[in-house]
Scaffold this motif. Structure first.
Motif, PDB file in Angstrom:
ATOM      1  N   ARG A 163       0.742  -1.295  -0.109  1.00  0.00           N
ATOM      2  CA  ARG A 163       0.267  -0.162  -0.089  1.00  0.00           C
ATOM      3  C   ARG A 163       0.803   1.321  -0.284  1.00  0.00           C
ATOM      4  O   ARG A 163       1.942   1.811   0.949  1.00  0.00           O
ATOM      5  N   VAL A 164       0.692   2.415  -0.491  1.00  0.00           N
ATOM      6  CA  VAL A 164       1.363   3.688  -0.613  1.00  0.00           C
ATOM      7  C   VAL A 164       0.051   4.891  -0.087  1.00  0.00           C
ATOM      8  O   VAL A 164      -1.055   4.791  -0.928  1.00  0.00           O
ATOM      9  N   THR A 165       0.592   5.468   0.536  1.00  0.00           N
ATOM     10  CA  THR A 165      -0.597   6.706   1.554  1.00  0.00           C
ATOM     11  C   THR A 165      -0.717   8.005   1.104  1.00  0.00           C
ATOM     12  O   THR A 165       0.978   8.110  -0.189  1.00  0.00           O
ATOM     13  N   TYR A 166      -1.174   8.699   0.652  1.00  0.00           N
ATOM     14  CA  TYR A 166      -0.610  10.372  -0.096  1.00  0.00           C
ATOM     15  C   TYR A 166       0.571  10.700   0.736  1.00  0.00           C
ATOM     16  O   TYR A 166       1.411  11.371   0.627  1.00  0.00           O
TER      17      TYR A 166
ATOM     18  N   PRO B 113      -1.404  20.229 -13.387  1.00  0.00           N
ATOM     19  CA  PRO B 113      -1.893  20.276 -11.697  1.00  0.00           C
ATOM     20  C   PRO B 113      -0.393  20.688 -10.847  1.00  0.00           C
ATOM     21  O   PRO B 113       0.883  20.406 -10.933  1.00  0.00           O
ATOM     22  N   VAL B 114      -0.667  20.529  -9.435  1.00  0.00           N
ATOM     23  CA  VAL B 114       0.710  20.686  -8.784  1.00  0.00           C
ATOM     24  C   VAL B 114       1.219  18.950  -8.974  1.00  0.00           C
ATOM     25  O   VAL B 114      -0.045  18.342  -8.962  1.00  0.00           O
ATOM     26  N   ASP B 115       2.611  18.783  -8.144  1.00  0.00           N
ATOM     27  CA  ASP B 115       3.439  17.870  -8.638  1.00  0.00           C
ATOM     28  C   ASP B 115       3.084  16.816  -8.454  1.00  0.00           C
ATOM     29  O   ASP B 115       3.030  15.501  -8.591  1.00  0.00           O
ATOM     30  N   VAL B 116       2.344  16.799  -6.577  1.00  0.00           N
ATOM     31  CA  VAL B 116       1.768  15.679  -5.660  1.00  0.00           C
ATOM     32  C   VAL B 116       0.973  14.717  -6.739  1.00  0.00           C
ATOM     33  O   VAL B 116       0.596  14.028  -6.241  1.00  0.00           O
ATOM     34  N   ASP B 117      -0.325  16.307  -6.373  1.00  0.00           N
ATOM     35  CA  ASP B 117      -1.244  15.440  -7.262  1.00  0.00           C
ATOM     36  C   ASP B 117      -1.620  14.524  -8.618  1.00  0.00           C
ATOM     37  O   ASP B 117      -2.013  13.917  -8.552  1.00  0.00           O
ATOM     38  N   ALA B 118       0.417  14.942  -9.772  1.00  0.00           N
ATOM     39  CA  ALA B 118       0.032  14.200 -10.806  1.00  0.00           C
ATOM     40  C   ALA B 118       1.057  13.112  -9.741  1.00  0.00           C
ATOM     41  O   ALA B 118       0.151  12.088 -10.891  1.00  0.00           O
TER      42      ALA B 118
END
Length: 592
Positions: free
Chosen positions: A447-450, A561-566
């Protein structure tokens, strides 16, 4: 470490805060304007304790650097020599504010004459637990554990000077208001910024130094930001500021300190070096700190450094020079011996102490962290996708060509987010290695989280598409290698490339001519000098950040978009499929 700074408020993250969080914030007014702080600060005298007065005074200096808001133990911990085999390393889950505070208290108890200092980058490029609240939790945590003084690092300018001053003085964030569980009152410790000058006034933007007295003996502490900050921070964050030479600044202040009785001087500097050896060894060290220390006035007996995220305990030009790794995994315990009659420093020795996982947790820190965690945890734990294997960012994970599995993943996500429409979308992407702050750990359930993604990309930079020629692209690639500018050696800031773009380079060639002619290719086709290309980069690079000046000449054609959103969208697009690391074959070094 060399890297960018946040270029914009956490606007997209603020939208994700729940109504419950907003209701818990209260309604505080921003702090009222204050007069500029003076260029010097005389701190109150340290308690003399019960020790007998002798001809000498023993002082304990505790130091950290590059904490970067890591209230919890950082993923990846710290690598240390394996006790069973010194040729190998083991990874220890070190750090965390709860354990760091306990060790600080234990070390302070050894000597009533003590001071706790830092060499900058305490905030900025922080995990979500701190960044979501504009690093207020970190500032409160460090104040709670008794930090006294800190140099200003380049990341303290992530949101600009006004935000740094708010962090010092307190008050609600001007756009996002109050998001924490209690009123933010500012830092209990004092930031020092001797070499950071307001061009309008010609004065430091914060106090240049502090004088502390230990059993009556004064010691001067000078705080410095690295001269190269202007290349590491978005121009909007440092408008109206200049960063002066570190050694020249210190040497100018020495007579002023001496007139106030301080003949022993400690420098806290956000600049560092690259050592050889272990965390308490220094058979060799290179980098800017070496030349800086050699230029310092001989009355400087101790230099606490940082920025390079390395641990060392060195003697340079007869002075003690230390650095405590990063993220609160180490604390440097320094013992000074002062001569009472002359006020000079007779001796300085140090030991880097690991903040080990078996250390008891400070209950006050636990209470503070929990008060923020219950607000932030839903966002931190939000699932975004799955990962087949851990992805690395630097160190042993950096390929000799310059690629990392984490950096390439970010570039691939940027390309995926901006590729459409076909007529104006990006054909390739790259990002700076300093903008990718960490890799991704692999959990047993994949699993990977935000929170994982945000730890890797905490700057909230927009992904933009620029138009450039093949000739400009080659110039950008050549800007990865730089001479140190009046200092020995060179440094390398390898760009992380997206799938489909490749080139070869040769270190035997001089700086500016290392890209092998004709080797740049897109989807297997050679790139011509006059060919027009659409390239996705982050907004920090597009503004010339990290010294990539050629990118300032390119034409902006699209904002994404913002990089983390991408990156989140990249994971979500794969559903339950596990993201795999990609081969490190995009930038190839040919002289090996």
């Amino acid at each position: 470490m060399l890297g960018p700074s946040v270029r914009r408020p956490l606007g997209t993250l603020s939208l994700l805060l729940s109504a419950t969080l907003l209701a818990a914030c209260g309604s505080l007014n921003p702090s009222s304007p204050q007069a500029p702080l003076p260029p010097s600060l005389n701190a109150p005298a340290a308690s003399p304790g019960a020790t007998a007065r002798t001809g000498q005074v023993a002082v304990k200096v505790l130091a950290i650097n590059d904490f970067h808001g890591n209230l919890m133990p950082p993923a990846g911990g710290i690598k240390l020599p394996d006790p069973q085999d010194p040729d190998k390393t083991i990874t220890l889950e070190a750090g965390g504010a709860e354990r760091l505070a306990t060790i600080v208290a234990q070390l302070k108890a050894k000597n009533p004459h003590h001071v706790f200092v830092a060499a900058g980058d305490l905030v900025g490029a922080s995990p979500l637990l701190s960044a979501l609240f504009h690093d207020e939790p970190t500032i409160e945590s460090l104040g709670l554990m008794g930090l006294d003084l800190s140099a200003v690092g380049n990341h303290e300018f992530d949101q600009g000077l006004d935000e740094l001053l708010r962090k010092q003085r307190g008050g609600c964030h001007p756009k996002d208001g109050c998001k924490g569980p209690t009123e933010f009152r500012g830092s209990k410790y004092q930031y020092l910024a001797a070499s950071t000058i307001d061009t309008r006034t010609g004065q430091p933007v914060l106090p240049a130094y502090a004088i502390k007295r230990f059993d009556g003996v004064p010691v001067g502490f000078i705080g410095l930001t690295l001269k190269g900050t202007s290349e590491l921070v978005s121009p909007t964050g440092i408008r109206g500021l200049r960063f002066e030479d570190e050694a020249d600044t210190v040497n100018r202040l020495i007579p002023e300190l001496e007139r106030q009785g301080a003949r022993a001087v400690v420098v806290l500097i956000h600049e560092g070096g690259t050592p050889t050896g272990g965390i308490n060894d220094c058979p060799g060290i290179s980098g800017p700190i070496v030349d800086i220390v050699r230029k310092l006035d001989k009355r400087v007996g101790l230099v606490v450094s940082g920025h390079t995220h390395r641990a060392y305990n060195c003697r340079i030009d007869g002075r003690l020079v230390t650095s405590g790794d990063k993220y609160g995994t180490l604390i440097t315990e320094i013992d000074l011996t002062l001569d009472r009659a002359s006020g000079t420093m007779l001796e300085a020795r140090a030991n880097n102490v690991v903040v080990r996982p078996e250390t008891d947790k400070d209950p006050r820190q636990t209470l503070l962290i929990n008060s923020y965690q219950h607000l932030a945890q839903p966002l931190i734990d939000r699932p975004v996708g799955f990962l087949a294997k851990a992805l690395g960012k630097d160190g042993a994970d950096l390929d000799e060509g310059g690629g990392t599995t984490m950096g390439q993943l970010v570039a691939d996500a940027m390309l995926a987010a901006t590729r459409a429409p076909a007529s104006g979308g990006a054909q390739m992407a790259f990002t700076n290695i300093g903008g990718v702050r960490t890799g991704l750990i692999h959990r047993p359930d994949d699993r990977v989280t935000y929170g994982d993604l945000f730890a890797a990309l905490p700057f909230s930079n927009a992904v933009v598409v620029v138009e450039m020629t093949g000739a400009q692209l080659q110039r950008v690639l050549e800007e990865q290698w730089r001479a140190r500018g009046g200092q020995s050696g060179e440094y390398w800031l390898p760009l992380q490339l997206s799938q489909g773009f490749s080139y070869r380079w040769d270190k035997r060639q001089p700086i500016g001519s290392r890209v092998v002619p004709g080797s740049m290719a897109l989807d297997g086709q050679s790139i011509a000098p006059d060919q027009t290309l659409r390239v996705a980069v982050n907004s920090f690079l597009q503004a010339g950040g990290d010294g990539f000046r050629t990118l300032k000449e390119t034409r902006l054609v699209q904002t994404g978009p913002v990089d983390v959103d991408a990156l989140e969208a990249y994971f979500k697009a794969r559903g339950t499929a596990r993201v795999q690391p990609t081969p490190l074959d995009r930038a190839v070094r040919v002289d090996r």
